[in-house]
Design a protein around this motif. Structure first.
Motif, PDB file in Angstrom:
ATOM      1  N   GLY A 184       9.243  -9.427  17.576  1.00 23.82           N
ATOM      2  CA  GLY A 184       9.098  -8.329  16.640  1.00 23.82           C
ATOM      3  C   GLY A 184       8.540  -7.129  17.382  1.00 23.82           C
ATOM      4  N   VAL A 185       8.450  -6.007  16.717  1.00 24.50           N
ATOM      5  CA  VAL A 185       7.946  -4.765  17.313  1.00 24.50           C
ATOM      6  C   VAL A 185       6.931  -4.146  16.378  1.00 24.50           C
ATOM      7  CG1 VAL A 185       8.557  -2.359  17.799  1.00 24.50           C
ATOM      8  CG2 VAL A 185       9.914  -4.199  18.773  1.00 24.50           C
ATOM      9  N   ILE A 186       5.842  -3.645  16.947  1.00 28.31           N
ATOM     10  CA  ILE A 186       4.929  -2.800  16.186  1.00 28.31           C
ATOM     11  C   ILE A 186       4.863  -1.451  16.869  1.00 28.31           C
ATOM     12  CG2 ILE A 186       2.865  -3.727  17.350  1.00 28.31           C
ATOM     13  CD1 ILE A 186       1.417  -3.164  14.601  1.00 28.31           C
ATOM     14  N   THR A 187       5.023  -0.407  16.093  1.00 29.59           N
ATOM     15  CA  THR A 187       4.969   0.952  16.605  1.00 29.59           C
ATOM     16  C   THR A 187       4.005   1.752  15.742  1.00 29.59           C
ATOM     17  OG1 THR A 187       6.320   2.848  17.297  1.00 29.59           O
ATOM     18  CG2 THR A 187       6.947   1.753  15.243  1.00 29.59           C
ATOM     19  N   VAL A 188       3.889   3.044  16.029  1.00 28.26           N
ATOM     20  CA  VAL A 188       2.977   3.905  15.286  1.00 28.26           C
ATOM     21  C   VAL A 188       3.780   4.906  14.469  1.00 28.26           C
ATOM     22  CG1 VAL A 188       1.064   3.659  16.910  1.00 28.26           C
ATOM     23  CG2 VAL A 188       2.764   5.471  17.254  1.00 28.26           C
ATOM     24  N   ASP A 189       3.148   5.443  13.442  1.00 28.23           N
ATOM     25  CA  ASP A 189       3.784   6.436  12.588  1.00 28.23           C
ATOM     26  C   ASP A 189       4.196   7.651  13.413  1.00 28.23           C
ATOM     27  OD1 ASP A 189       4.666   7.865  10.422  1.00 28.23           O
ATOM     28  OD2 ASP A 189       2.651   8.418   9.730  1.00 28.23           O
ATOM     29  N   LEU A 195      11.007   7.642  14.412  1.00 28.41           N
ATOM     30  CA  LEU A 195      10.736   6.265  14.020  1.00 28.41           C
ATOM     31  C   LEU A 195      12.033   5.491  13.840  1.00 28.41           C
ATOM     32  CD1 LEU A 195       8.464   4.321  13.374  1.00 28.41           C
ATOM     33  CD2 LEU A 195       8.475   5.171  11.013  1.00 28.41           C
ATOM     34  N   ARG A 196      13.031   6.126  13.242  1.00 25.93           N
ATOM     35  CA  ARG A 196      14.327   5.481  13.083  1.00 25.93           C
ATOM     36  C   ARG A 196      14.956   5.175  14.436  1.00 25.93           C
ATOM     37  NH1 ARG A 196      16.859   2.150  10.366  1.00 25.93           N
ATOM     38  NH2 ARG A 196      16.429   3.214   8.396  1.00 25.93           N
ATOM     39  N   ASP A 280       3.406   8.826  -1.139  1.00 23.94           N
ATOM     40  CA  ASP A 280       4.703   9.427  -0.862  1.00 23.94           C
ATOM     41  C   ASP A 280       5.055   9.306   0.615  1.00 23.94           C
ATOM     42  OD1 ASP A 280       7.013  11.135  -1.694  1.00 23.94           O
ATOM     43  OD2 ASP A 280       6.088  12.536  -0.297  1.00 23.94           O
ATOM     44  N   HIS A 281       4.072   9.568   1.473  1.00 21.81           N
ATOM     45  CA  HIS A 281       4.315   9.467   2.920  1.00 21.81           C
ATOM     46  C   HIS A 281       4.612   8.027   3.319  1.00 21.81           C
ATOM     47  CE1 HIS A 281       3.888  10.412   7.182  1.00 21.81           C
ATOM     48  NE2 HIS A 281       3.093   9.357   7.287  1.00 21.81           N
ATOM     49  N   LEU A 282       3.853   7.091   2.796  1.00 13.56           N
ATOM     50  CA  LEU A 282       4.031   5.689   3.153  1.00 13.56           C
ATOM     51  C   LEU A 282       5.344   5.136   2.598  1.00 13.56           C
ATOM     52  CD1 LEU A 282       0.359   4.577   2.463  1.00 13.56           C
ATOM     53  CD2 LEU A 282       1.440   4.713   4.720  1.00 13.56           C
ATOM     54  N   ALA A 283       5.732   5.593   1.411  1.00 18.52           N
ATOM     55  CA  ALA A 283       6.988   5.127   0.815  1.00 18.52           C
ATOM     56  C   ALA A 283       8.183   5.553   1.655  1.00 18.52           C
ATOM     57  CB  ALA A 283       7.111   5.658  -0.609  1.00 18.52           C
ATOM     58  N   ARG A 284       8.116   6.757   2.231  1.00 12.88           N
ATOM     59  CA  ARG A 284       9.224   7.208   3.085  1.00 12.88           C
ATOM     60  C   ARG A 284       9.353   6.320   4.320  1.00 12.88           C
ATOM     61  NH1 ARG A 284       7.430  12.474   1.568  1.00 12.88           N
ATOM     62  NH2 ARG A 284       6.292  12.725   3.526  1.00 12.88           N
ATOM     63  N   ILE A 285       8.233   5.840   4.830  1.00 10.30           N
ATOM     64  CA  ILE A 285       8.278   4.912   5.960  1.00 10.30           C
ATOM     65  C   ILE A 285       8.908   3.593   5.525  1.00 10.30           C
ATOM     66  CG2 ILE A 285       6.884   3.599   7.613  1.00 10.30           C
ATOM     67  CD1 ILE A 285       4.846   5.893   7.509  1.00 10.30           C
ATOM     68  N   ALA A 286       8.467   3.076   4.387  1.00 13.22           N
ATOM     69  CA  ALA A 286       9.007   1.805   3.900  1.00 13.22           C
ATOM     70  C   ALA A 286      10.512   1.897   3.667  1.00 13.22           C
ATOM     71  CB  ALA A 286       8.296   1.401   2.612  1.00 13.22           C
ATOM     72  N   GLU A 287      10.967   3.033   3.175  1.00 11.44           N
ATOM     73  CA  GLU A 287      12.397   3.203   2.874  1.00 11.44           C
ATOM     74  C   GLU A 287      13.276   3.156   4.124  1.00 11.44           C
ATOM     75  OE1 GLU A 287      12.230   6.866   0.812  1.00 11.44           O
ATOM     76  OE2 GLU A 287      11.669   5.959  -1.118  1.00 11.44           O
ATOM     77  N   LEU A 288      12.676   3.358   5.296  1.00 11.65           N
ATOM     78  CA  LEU A 288      13.444   3.265   6.536  1.00 11.65           C
ATOM     79  C   LEU A 288      13.864   1.835   6.851  1.00 11.65           C
ATOM     80  CD1 LEU A 288      11.384   5.666   8.861  1.00 11.65           C
ATOM     81  CD2 LEU A 288      13.646   6.100   7.867  1.00 11.65           C
ATOM     82  N   GLY A 289      13.253   0.876   6.174  1.00 12.27           N
ATOM     83  CA  GLY A 289      13.563  -0.520   6.443  1.00 12.27           C
ATOM     84  C   GLY A 289      12.481  -1.244   7.215  1.00 12.27           C
ATOM     85  N   VAL A 290      11.284  -0.658   7.254  1.00 15.83           N
ATOM     86  CA  VAL A 290      10.153  -1.282   7.934  1.00 15.83           C
ATOM     87  C   VAL A 290       9.733  -2.537   7.179  1.00 15.83           C
ATOM     88  CG1 VAL A 290       7.701  -0.953   8.452  1.00 15.83           C
ATOM     89  CG2 VAL A 290       9.341   0.858   8.964  1.00 15.83           C
ATOM     90  N   LEU A 317       3.597   0.834  -3.389  1.00 16.73           N
ATOM     91  CA  LEU A 317       4.134   0.761  -2.031  1.00 16.73           C
ATOM     92  C   LEU A 317       4.824  -0.566  -1.785  1.00 16.73           C
ATOM     93  CD1 LEU A 317       4.477   2.016   0.766  1.00 16.73           C
ATOM     94  CD2 LEU A 317       2.177   1.205   1.345  1.00 16.73           C
ATOM     95  N   LYS A 318       4.257  -1.642  -2.280  1.00 15.19           N
ATOM     96  CA  LYS A 318       4.882  -2.951  -2.083  1.00 15.19           C
ATOM     97  C   LYS A 318       6.231  -3.061  -2.762  1.00 15.19           C
ATOM     98  CE  LYS A 318       0.496  -5.503  -1.715  1.00 15.19           C
ATOM     99  NZ  LYS A 318      -0.300  -6.615  -2.259  1.00 15.19           N
ATOM    100  N   GLY A 319       6.438  -2.262  -3.800  1.00 16.92           N
ATOM    101  CA  GLY A 319       7.679  -2.320  -4.551  1.00 16.92           C
ATOM    102  C   GLY A 319       8.787  -1.412  -4.035  1.00 16.92           C
ATOM    103  N   VAL A 320       8.517  -0.641  -2.983  1.00 21.51           N
ATOM    104  CA  VAL A 320       9.530   0.277  -2.454  1.00 21.51           C
ATOM    105  C   VAL A 320      10.698  -0.528  -1.893  1.00 21.51           C
ATOM    106  CG1 VAL A 320      10.024   1.999  -0.676  1.00 21.51           C
ATOM    107  CG2 VAL A 320       7.890   2.117  -1.969  1.00 21.51           C
ATOM    108  N   ARG A 321      11.904  -0.141  -2.247  1.00 18.53           N
ATOM    109  CA  ARG A 321      13.095  -0.823  -1.726  1.00 18.53           C
ATOM    110  C   ARG A 321      13.359  -0.378  -0.299  1.00 18.53           C
ATOM    111  NH1 ARG A 321      16.618  -3.623  -4.700  1.00 18.53           N
ATOM    112  NH2 ARG A 321      16.284  -3.772  -6.946  1.00 18.53           N
ATOM    113  N   ARG A 322      13.537  -1.352   0.586  1.00 18.62           N
ATOM    114  CA  ARG A 322      13.787  -1.049   1.987  1.00 18.62           C
ATOM    115  C   ARG A 322      15.283  -0.894   2.216  1.00 18.62           C
ATOM    116  NH1 ARG A 322      12.581  -5.104   5.311  1.00 18.62           N
ATOM    117  NH2 ARG A 322      12.177  -6.707   3.790  1.00 18.62           N
TER     118      ARG A 322
END
Length: 322
Positions: A184-189, A195-196, A280-290, A317-322
């Motif tokens: 797996g990979v861990i990166t930073v915001d 990020l994509r 809002d900021h965190l949801a945009r990250i989740a939507e990328l497929g993280v 945030l947990k409910g955001v669709r990836r």
């Protein structure tokens, strides 16, 4: 569902308070946790740097959360010792521990007195280090005589299932190279397009493991306080990555950022009293497929942050669709 974790920053709080914080985070609804592994803090103002591996044993015992750590074996830690630590925690807490491996920073590694290698050499050493750790975790007796020297090492207490080894990757190059070995990979915001690119580099090279993102943020009762906290505690974020690897004392980071303004620091993270803005900021990250997002409030007072985000951020945030 996106896994939302709590990041425990050993650079900023004493280990006892971090243990209290991670227990509170579990009660507030965080799904997981991770921690840093430093010998020194980034700044004299931060003022702490507990030993991550002692703390991890206590944290795993004191909660039911899965835990990870970002670590850099190869200089400060001999890879045989790193493998032994990883194996012990994985045996004691099956399925709950992972380690992300990186090439390290001089601020932590200079303590050995050995020269700090150039980045190309560090990356080559990392490949050899990973090979040694993998073989040891597979039960082999290992001897090597390359950049990493090992004499007949064997790990005797092994878990039934080895702990996942992630790659700590900021750049697309590192993410691409990690696909050959990382679980797996861990990166930073970073900016969404960057990020994509990091995510795609890992996936396109064959990487199939989870992708995690560590997000630094500052939250307080007022915008002014949130900004002041970020400026006091996290201004080293302004130091470019290639230089952050090379500076070898907290005082050097402080000198480099002595003239930094709060507004400049605010460009590197979200500093706001508004939990909706953070969501809002965190949801945009989740939507990328993280797959996993680890939240790091850069202040030294964690309780109010944990409670506020547990109530107002985590459920959505947990409910955001990836």
């Amino acid at each position: 569902m996106t896994i939302v974790g709590f990041h425990a920053s050993h650079e900023q709080l004493p280990p006892s308070r971090l243990l209290d914080a991670v227990k509170r985070a579990e009660q507030a609804g965080f799904d997981a946790a991770m921690c840093s592994d430093h010998l020194e803090p980034w700044s004299v103002r931060q003022g702490h740097s507990g030993y991550a591996w002692s703390w991890l044993g206590a944290a795993l015992e004191g909660t039911r959360l899965p835990f990870g750590v970002v670590t850099a074996p190869g200089q400060r830690y001999h890879p045989a010792i790193a493998a032994q630590k990883i194996a012990t925690l994985a045996e004691m807490y099956p399925g709950r521990f992972w380690a992300a491996i990186g090439s390290g920073e001089a601020v932590n590694e200079h303590v050995t007195g050995d020269p700090w290698p150039e980045k190309e050499e560090r990356d080559a050493r990392l490949v050899e280090t990973i090979d040694v750790i993998r073989r040891l975790l597979a039960g082999e007796e290992v001897s090597t005589d390359g950049r990493v020297r090992v004499d007949r090492a064997r790990i005797w207490s092994l878990p039934e299932v080895p702990a996942p080894l992630f790659a700590a990757a900021v750049s697309t190059e590192t993410a691409r190279d990690a696909a050959a070995w990382a679980d797996g990979v861990i990166t930073v915001d970073q900016a969404p397009d960057v990020l994509r690119e990091v995510m795609d580099a890992y996936r396109d090279a064959g990487g199939q493991g989870p992708i995690a993102v560590q997000v630094h943020l500052s939250w307080a009762a007022s915008n002014e306080e949130a900004l002041a906290i970020a400026h006091d505690q996290w201004r080293q974020s302004l130091v470019p990555a290639h230089l952050a690897w090379e500076l070898d004392r907290p005082e050097a980071f402080d000198a480099r950022t002595a003239d930094a303004t709060p507004e400049q620091v605010a460009e590197t993270l979200v500093a706001s009293a508004d939990t909706a803005r953070h969501l809002d900021h965190l949801a945009r990250i989740a939507e990328l497929g993280v797959d996993r997002i680890f939240l790091h409030h850069v202040g030294t007072e964690q309780d109010a942050f944990i409670d506020a985000f547990g109530e107002r951020v985590l459920p959505d945030l947990k409910g955001v669709r990836r």
